[in-house]
Design an enzyme around this catalytic site. Structure first.
Site, PDB file in Angstrom:
ATOM      1  N   ASN A   1       0.819  -1.221   0.000  1.00  0.00           N
ATOM      2  CA  ASN A   1       0.000   0.000   0.000  1.00  0.00           C
ATOM      3  C   ASN A   1       0.847   1.263   0.000  1.00  0.00           C
ATOM      4  O   ASN A   1       0.409   2.306  -0.453  1.00  0.00           O
ATOM      5  CB  ASN A   1      -0.908   0.010   1.236  1.00  0.00           C
ATOM      6  CG  ASN A   1      -1.646   1.322   1.422  1.00  0.00           C
ATOM      7  OD1 ASN A   1      -2.480   1.695   0.578  1.00  0.00           O
ATOM      8  ND2 ASN A   1      -1.319   2.054   2.484  1.00  0.00           N
TER       9      ASN A   1
ATOM     10  N   ARG B   1      -8.563   5.130   1.343  1.00  0.00           N
ATOM     11  CA  ARG B   1      -7.834   4.464   0.251  1.00  0.00           C
ATOM     12  C   ARG B   1      -6.768   5.351  -0.398  1.00  0.00           C
ATOM     13  O   ARG B   1      -5.735   4.859  -0.848  1.00  0.00           O
ATOM     14  CB  ARG B   1      -8.801   4.029  -0.854  1.00  0.00           C
ATOM     15  CG  ARG B   1      -9.277   2.581  -0.788  1.00  0.00           C
ATOM     16  CD  ARG B   1     -10.354   2.371   0.251  1.00  0.00           C
ATOM     17  NE  ARG B   1     -10.850   1.006   0.318  1.00  0.00           N
ATOM     18  CZ  ARG B   1     -12.067   0.624  -0.079  1.00  0.00           C
ATOM     19  NH1 ARG B   1     -12.904   1.499  -0.588  1.00  0.00           N
ATOM     20  NH2 ARG B   1     -12.436  -0.640   0.044  1.00  0.00           N
TER      21      ARG B   1
ATOM     22  N   ASP C   1       1.749   6.953   0.101  1.00  0.00           N
ATOM     23  CA  ASP C   1       0.702   6.070  -0.416  1.00  0.00           C
ATOM     24  C   ASP C   1       0.858   5.805  -1.917  1.00  0.00           C
ATOM     25  O   ASP C   1       0.776   6.725  -2.738  1.00  0.00           O
ATOM     26  CB  ASP C   1      -0.661   6.709  -0.141  1.00  0.00           C
ATOM     27  CG  ASP C   1      -1.764   5.678  -0.104  1.00  0.00           C
ATOM     28  OD1 ASP C   1      -1.667   4.764   0.730  1.00  0.00           O
ATOM     29  OD2 ASP C   1      -2.701   5.782  -0.916  1.00  0.00           O
TER      30      ASP C   1
ATOM     31  N   ASP D   1      -0.924  -6.723   3.597  1.00  0.00           N
ATOM     32  CA  ASP D   1      -1.021  -5.707   4.638  1.00  0.00           C
ATOM     33  C   ASP D   1      -1.939  -4.550   4.215  1.00  0.00           C
ATOM     34  O   ASP D   1      -1.941  -4.147   3.050  1.00  0.00           O
ATOM     35  CB  ASP D   1       0.400  -5.164   4.884  1.00  0.00           C
ATOM     36  CG  ASP D   1       0.469  -4.124   5.986  1.00  0.00           C
ATOM     37  OD1 ASP D   1       0.228  -4.475   7.153  1.00  0.00           O
ATOM     38  OD2 ASP D   1       0.764  -2.934   5.684  1.00  0.00           O
TER      39      ASP D   1
ATOM     40  N   GLU E   1      -5.468  -8.256   5.205  1.00  0.00           N
ATOM     41  CA  GLU E   1      -5.691  -7.587   6.479  1.00  0.00           C
ATOM     42  C   GLU E   1      -6.700  -6.460   6.293  1.00  0.00           C
ATOM     43  O   GLU E   1      -6.389  -5.426   5.689  1.00  0.00           O
ATOM     44  CB  GLU E   1      -4.389  -7.009   7.048  1.00  0.00           C
ATOM     45  CG  GLU E   1      -4.610  -6.478   8.463  1.00  0.00           C
ATOM     46  CD  GLU E   1      -3.950  -5.152   8.783  1.00  0.00           C
ATOM     47  OE1 GLU E   1      -3.879  -4.801   9.964  1.00  0.00           O
ATOM     48  OE2 GLU E   1      -3.538  -4.420   7.844  1.00  0.00           O
TER      49      GLU E   1
HETATM   50  C1  QV4 Z   1       3.508   9.184  13.227  1.00  0.00           C
HETATM   51  C2  QV4 Z   1       2.104   9.745  13.512  1.00  0.00           C
HETATM   52  C3  QV4 Z   1       1.512  10.290  12.234  1.00  0.00           C
HETATM   53  C4  QV4 Z   1       2.428  11.352  11.727  1.00  0.00           C
HETATM   54  C5  QV4 Z   1       3.838  10.795  11.523  1.00  0.00           C
HETATM   55  C6  QV4 Z   1       4.796  11.900  11.145  1.00  0.00           C
HETATM   56  O1  QV4 Z   1       1.285   8.708  14.049  1.00  0.00           O
HETATM   57  O2  QV4 Z   1       0.197  10.791  12.455  1.00  0.00           O
HETATM   58  O3  QV4 Z   1       1.927  11.817  10.511  1.00  0.00           O
HETATM   59  O4  QV4 Z   1       4.344  10.150  12.692  1.00  0.00           O
HETATM   60  O5  QV4 Z   1       5.994  11.365  10.676  1.00  0.00           O
HETATM   61  C7  QV4 Z   1       4.925   4.140  12.681  1.00  0.00           C
HETATM   62  C8  QV4 Z   1       4.689   4.905  13.988  1.00  0.00           C
HETATM   63  C9  QV4 Z   1       3.733   6.054  13.748  1.00  0.00           C
HETATM   64  C10 QV4 Z   1       4.322   6.976  12.663  1.00  0.00           C
HETATM   65  C11 QV4 Z   1       4.514   6.136  11.404  1.00  0.00           C
HETATM   66  C12 QV4 Z   1       5.142   6.925  10.283  1.00  0.00           C
HETATM   67  O6  QV4 Z   1       4.179   4.038  14.971  1.00  0.00           O
HETATM   68  O7  QV4 Z   1       3.550   6.765  14.967  1.00  0.00           O
HETATM   69  O8  QV4 Z   1       3.384   8.014  12.396  1.00  0.00           O
HETATM   70  O9  QV4 Z   1       5.381   5.007  11.682  1.00  0.00           O
HETATM   71  O10 QV4 Z   1       6.407   7.368  10.621  1.00  0.00           O
HETATM   72  C13 QV4 Z   1       2.922  -0.665  11.845  1.00  0.00           C
HETATM   73  C14 QV4 Z   1       2.718  -0.019  13.204  1.00  0.00           C
HETATM   74  C15 QV4 Z   1       2.599   1.481  13.079  1.00  0.00           C
HETATM   75  C16 QV4 Z   1       3.810   2.029  12.317  1.00  0.00           C
HETATM   76  C17 QV4 Z   1       3.785   1.397  10.932  1.00  0.00           C
HETATM   77  C18 QV4 Z   1       4.906   1.877  10.027  1.00  0.00           C
HETATM   78  O11 QV4 Z   1       1.558  -0.539  13.821  1.00  0.00           O
HETATM   79  O12 QV4 Z   1       2.587   2.057  14.395  1.00  0.00           O
HETATM   80  O13 QV4 Z   1       3.742   3.460  12.230  1.00  0.00           O
HETATM   81  O14 QV4 Z   1       3.940  -0.015  11.106  1.00  0.00           O
HETATM   82  O15 QV4 Z   1       6.148   1.643  10.584  1.00  0.00           O
HETATM   83  C19 QV4 Z   1      -4.976   0.543  10.979  1.00  0.00           C
HETATM   84  C20 QV4 Z   1      -4.834  -0.037   9.570  1.00  0.00           C
HETATM   85  C21 QV4 Z   1      -4.140  -1.400   9.574  1.00  0.00           C
HETATM   86  C22 QV4 Z   1      -2.854  -1.369  10.394  1.00  0.00           C
HETATM   87  C23 QV4 Z   1      -3.187  -0.869  11.803  1.00  0.00           C
HETATM   88  C24 QV4 Z   1      -1.954  -0.774  12.674  1.00  0.00           C
HETATM   89  O16 QV4 Z   1      -6.090  -0.138   8.942  1.00  0.00           O
HETATM   90  O17 QV4 Z   1      -3.870  -1.750   8.240  1.00  0.00           O
HETATM   91  O18 QV4 Z   1      -3.768   0.430  11.718  1.00  0.00           O
HETATM   92  N1  QV4 Z   1      -2.178  -2.665  10.407  1.00  0.00           N
HETATM   93  C25 QV4 Z   1      -1.086  -2.990   9.451  1.00  0.00           C
HETATM   94  C26 QV4 Z   1       0.045  -3.762  10.120  1.00  0.00           C
HETATM   95  C27 QV4 Z   1       0.790  -2.846  11.056  1.00  0.00           C
HETATM   96  C28 QV4 Z   1       1.468  -1.747  10.245  1.00  0.00           C
HETATM   97  C29 QV4 Z   1       0.679  -1.277   9.099  1.00  0.00           C
HETATM   98  C30 QV4 Z   1      -0.527  -1.833   8.750  1.00  0.00           C
HETATM   99  C31 QV4 Z   1       1.312  -0.314   8.204  1.00  0.00           C
HETATM  100  O19 QV4 Z   1      -0.455  -4.905  10.746  1.00  0.00           O
HETATM  101  O20 QV4 Z   1       1.760  -3.545  11.815  1.00  0.00           O
HETATM  102  O21 QV4 Z   1       1.704  -0.610  11.122  1.00  0.00           O
HETATM  103  O22 QV4 Z   1       2.056  -1.077   7.259  1.00  0.00           O
HETATM  104  O23 QV4 Z   1      -5.998  -0.121  11.678  1.00  0.00           O
HETATM  105 CA    CA Z   2      -3.731   3.592  -0.237  1.00  0.00          CA
END
Ligand code: QV4
Ligand code: CA
Length: 379
Positions: free
Chosen positions: A115, A173, A182, A212, A248
């Site tokens: 994504n 999306r 994205d 994912d 997911e």
């Molecule tokens: C942060 C702020 C943002 C801000 C940004 C500024 O939250 O608002 O804009 O800083 O730079 C990490 C950090 C997060 C940070 C982001 C970008 O935790 O705080 O943003 O990086 O720097 C995993 C973790 C996330 C992590 C992400 C990327 O859970 O915390 O973000 O990896 O490293 C929703 C979705 C679902 C998702 C779920 C967690 O619908 O799809 O949230 N689940 C999947 C995976 C999950 C993964 C992702 C998706 C992303 O299972 O492990 O997120 O690939 O429900």
């Molecule tokens: Ca998207």
């Protein structure tokens, strides 16, 4: 004629619902953040003798490497390229692991992050797992290559460029999930890069994918990608086998996007399962185990043939994602064993067991300050 085409399309979709597990095995295990060399040994020494059907592995492609916090587990959800070197090991180690697991009848399913790329604030340089140069600011990822033309920014209508309201399917999306750049999956070029990445893994012998963040991709785009995937490698699977796809999508109700939109494409993660099972085993809301006589569709879960189920996952085990406080994890080890045993004994969905690592929990005002901690390996 119309009827015939519908049946044909439906049949094609159903093919991607089959996990192709061998020797009558049924369950898979997520070896979260395990190294490839360790997974290979685990297949031979433990998983095959104990009847495990397959392993969900962490994302195998190149990812960002972060220092603040120090090497969080979630850096693997920020792709830099589709080169196959990651915290879990090199491409050679990955290939060796896939071969050795297949040779003892244990399938490999890849966590595919398609994504997005890294976060918008990911900086510029070679802080990536294969050492490839990139610039998050310029949206430049030369080792794919992707340029600023390959991202969704013009389609997203929110002020911040991030998803601000899950009530609006378009922004879910087309905007950035927590600032992650994205990808424009409607573009033929982007689809081609994603398809090549997935096909390379299929040819190496993997049996399918955990895809994912599917809520954040249009079902039509995913359909175009899945439709171009190769059949599984006939060294281990029978001719014409389609890759197993499980997507997911977190759907606990109450949002315009529902898991139903993805049923025809493959299986979908049923997040209601772990949330409800947790309330039952914790005896919350006066729940009783005998109420689960109608466990499955009778509890409002998706149809059996569409579901991928689990007690806990890598996110809700550490307070990310969804499911809430009822989720039972290894921190409640007795309850966890009971809930996992219940799940494995019950004929609903494809079942997935969780295996990760312990970290030092440090809860301040209900939030674990250490929920970022990476695995106990040296990379
Ligand atoms: C942060 C702020 C943002 C801000 C940004 C500024 O939250 O608002 O804009 O800083 O730079 C990490 C950090 C997060 C940070 C982001 C970008 O935790 O705080 O943003 O990086 O720097 C995993 C973790 C996330 C992590 C992400 C990327 O859970 O915390 O973000 O990896 O490293 C929703 C979705 C679902 C998702 C779920 C967690 O619908 O799809 O949230 N689940 C999947 C995976 C999950 C993964 C992702 C998706 C992303 O299972 O492990 O997120 O690939 O429900
Ligand atoms: Ca998207």
């Amino acid at each position: 004629m119309k009827w015939f085409i519908l049946v044909a399309l439906f049949g094609l979709g159903l093919a991607q619902h089959n996990p192709h597990t061998r020797h009558g095995r049924t369950s898979i295990v997520h070896l979260f953040e395990w190294r490839w060399a360790d997974i290979a040994a685990e297949c031979e020494r433990f998983l095959a003798p104990n009847g495990f059907g397959g392993v969900q592995i962490s994302p195998p492609n190149e990812h960002i490497v972060l220092n603040n916090p120090w090497r969080p587990w979630w850096q693997r959800y920020q792709p830099i390229s589709y080169n196959l070197c990651s915290r879990s090991g090199s491409e050679d180690e990955l290939r060796d692991m896939i071969t050795r697991c297949n040779n003892v009848g244990v399938n490999i399913y890849v966590d595919a992050v398609i994504n997005h790329m890294c976060g918008a604030g990911g900086g510029e340089g070679t802080h990536s797992s294969c050492g490839s140069w990139f610039s998050a600011g310029r949206k430049d990822f030369p080792s794919v290559p992707y340029s600023h033309l390959d991202f969704n920014d013009n389609k997203c209508k929110t002020g911040s460029g991030n998803i601000e309201n899950y009530g609006d399917a378009n922004q879910v999306r087309d905007c950035r999930l927590v600032s992650l750049l994205d990808l424009a999956l409607e573009k033929e070029y982007v689809r081609g890069k994603v398809v090549d990445f997935m096909n390379k893994l299929i040819d190496m012998g993997v049996a399918g994918f955990r895809v994912d963040a599917c809520k954040h991709m249009w079902p039509g785009d995913l359909s175009a990608v899945y439709g171009r995937l190769h059949n599984l490698n006939t060294k281990w699977f029978s001719g014409g086998s389609r890759p197993f796809i499980f997507q997911e999508v977190i759907d606990l109700g109450g949002e315009p996007i529902s898991s139903r939109e993805y049923f025809h494409l493959g299986r979908v993660t049923e997040f209601k399962y772990g949330a409800k099972l947790g309330t039952v085993f914790r005896k919350w809301n006066n729940e009783k185990l005998h109420y689960t006589k109608s466990w499955g569709e009778g509890w409002g879960f998706m149809p059996n043939g569409n579901a991928l189920v689990f007690v806990d996952n890598h996110d809700n085990q550490r307070g990310h994602g969804a499911g809430g406080a009822s989720i039972v994890t290894f921190w409640d080890s007795r309850l966890h064993k009971m809930a996992v045993a219940y799940m494995l004994a019950h004929p609903y969905g494809v079942t997935r067991v969780m295996s990760s690592f312990r970290w030092n929990r440090h809860i301040v005002n209900g939030k674990d300050q250490n929920d970022w901690m990476g695995p106990p390996s040296q990379r």
